[in-house]
Design a protein around this motif. Structure first.
Motif, PDB file in Angstrom:
ATOM      1  N   ARG A  47      29.486  24.017 -18.099  1.00 14.52           N
ATOM      2  CA  ARG A  47      28.159  24.091 -17.462  1.00 14.52           C
ATOM      3  C   ARG A  47      27.120  23.243 -18.171  1.00 14.52           C
ATOM      4  O   ARG A  47      26.245  22.665 -17.524  1.00 14.52           O
ATOM      5  N   LEU A  48      27.201  23.151 -19.472  1.00 14.36           N
ATOM      6  CA  LEU A  48      26.263  22.311 -20.219  1.00 14.36           C
ATOM      7  C   LEU A  48      26.423  20.851 -19.803  1.00 14.36           C
ATOM      8  O   LEU A  48      25.442  20.152 -19.545  1.00 14.36           O
ATOM      9  N   ARG A  49      27.657  20.389 -19.720  1.00 13.64           N
ATOM     10  CA  ARG A  49      27.923  19.007 -19.301  1.00 13.64           C
ATOM     11  C   ARG A  49      27.512  18.804 -17.842  1.00 13.64           C
ATOM     12  O   ARG A  49      26.948  17.769 -17.488  1.00 13.64           O
ATOM     13  N   GLN A  50      27.773  19.794 -16.983  1.00 13.07           N
ATOM     14  CA  GLN A  50      27.360  19.686 -15.588  1.00 13.07           C
ATOM     15  C   GLN A  50      25.844  19.554 -15.474  1.00 13.07           C
ATOM     16  O   GLN A  50      25.347  18.753 -14.679  1.00 13.07           O
ATOM     17  N   ARG A  51      25.115  20.306 -16.276  1.00 16.62           N
ATOM     18  CA  ARG A  51      23.649  20.189 -16.256  1.00 16.62           C
ATOM     19  C   ARG A  51      23.209  18.795 -16.684  1.00 16.62           C
ATOM     20  O   ARG A  51      22.262  18.231 -16.137  1.00 16.62           O
ATOM     21  N   ALA A  52      23.893  18.229 -17.685  1.00 17.53           N
ATOM     22  CA  ALA A  52      23.563  16.879 -18.152  1.00 17.53           C
ATOM     23  C   ALA A  52      23.870  15.851 -17.061  1.00 17.53           C
ATOM     24  O   ALA A  52      23.071  14.931 -16.824  1.00 17.53           O
ATOM     25  N   ILE A  53      25.000  16.002 -16.384  1.00 19.33           N
ATOM     26  CA  ILE A  53      25.357  15.106 -15.280  1.00 19.33           C
ATOM     27  C   ILE A  53      24.313  15.208 -14.180  1.00 19.33           C
ATOM     28  O   ILE A  53      23.843  14.192 -13.654  1.00 19.33           O
ATOM     29  N   PHE A  54      23.942  16.437 -13.831  1.00 19.49           N
ATOM     30  CA  PHE A  54      22.959  16.678 -12.768  1.00 19.49           C
ATOM     31  C   PHE A  54      21.622  16.010 -13.115  1.00 19.49           C
ATOM     32  O   PHE A  54      21.021  15.329 -12.275  1.00 19.49           O
ATOM     33  N   ALA A  55      21.161  16.189 -14.340  1.00 17.10           N
ATOM     34  CA  ALA A  55      19.878  15.621 -14.767  1.00 17.10           C
ATOM     35  C   ALA A  55      19.913  14.090 -14.733  1.00 17.10           C
ATOM     36  O   ALA A  55      18.966  13.451 -14.261  1.00 17.10           O
TER      37      ALA A  55
END
Length: 68
Positions: A47-55
């Motif tokens: 989820r941390l990486r997904q948030r970074a990808i999303f941002a």
């Protein structure tokens, strides 16, 4: 538990996919702003990486709209 660690295990991150898939010359999706590698990594990313990808995808879309 700290708020940062609860964010990692908290709410799932919704995919930014808009079903308008078309990659530009740099392999960035014109619909969601993710790179091809981001798209390939999404399902196995935490989820941390997904948030970074999303941002990063949102930033690319904003840059694209301000520089047509």
């Amino acid at each position: 538990m700290s708020s940062k660690s609860s964010e990692v295990v908290g709410e799932p991150v919704v995919s930014p996919c808009r079903r308008q898939c078309c990659l530009d010359e740099q392999d960035v999706c014109l619909g969601c702003g993710r790179t091809l590698q981001d798209i390939l990594d999404w399902s196995k990313a935490d989820r941390l990486r997904q948030r970074a990808i999303f941002a990063a995808a949102e930033m690319r879309l904003q840059q694209r709209s301000s520089n047509p």
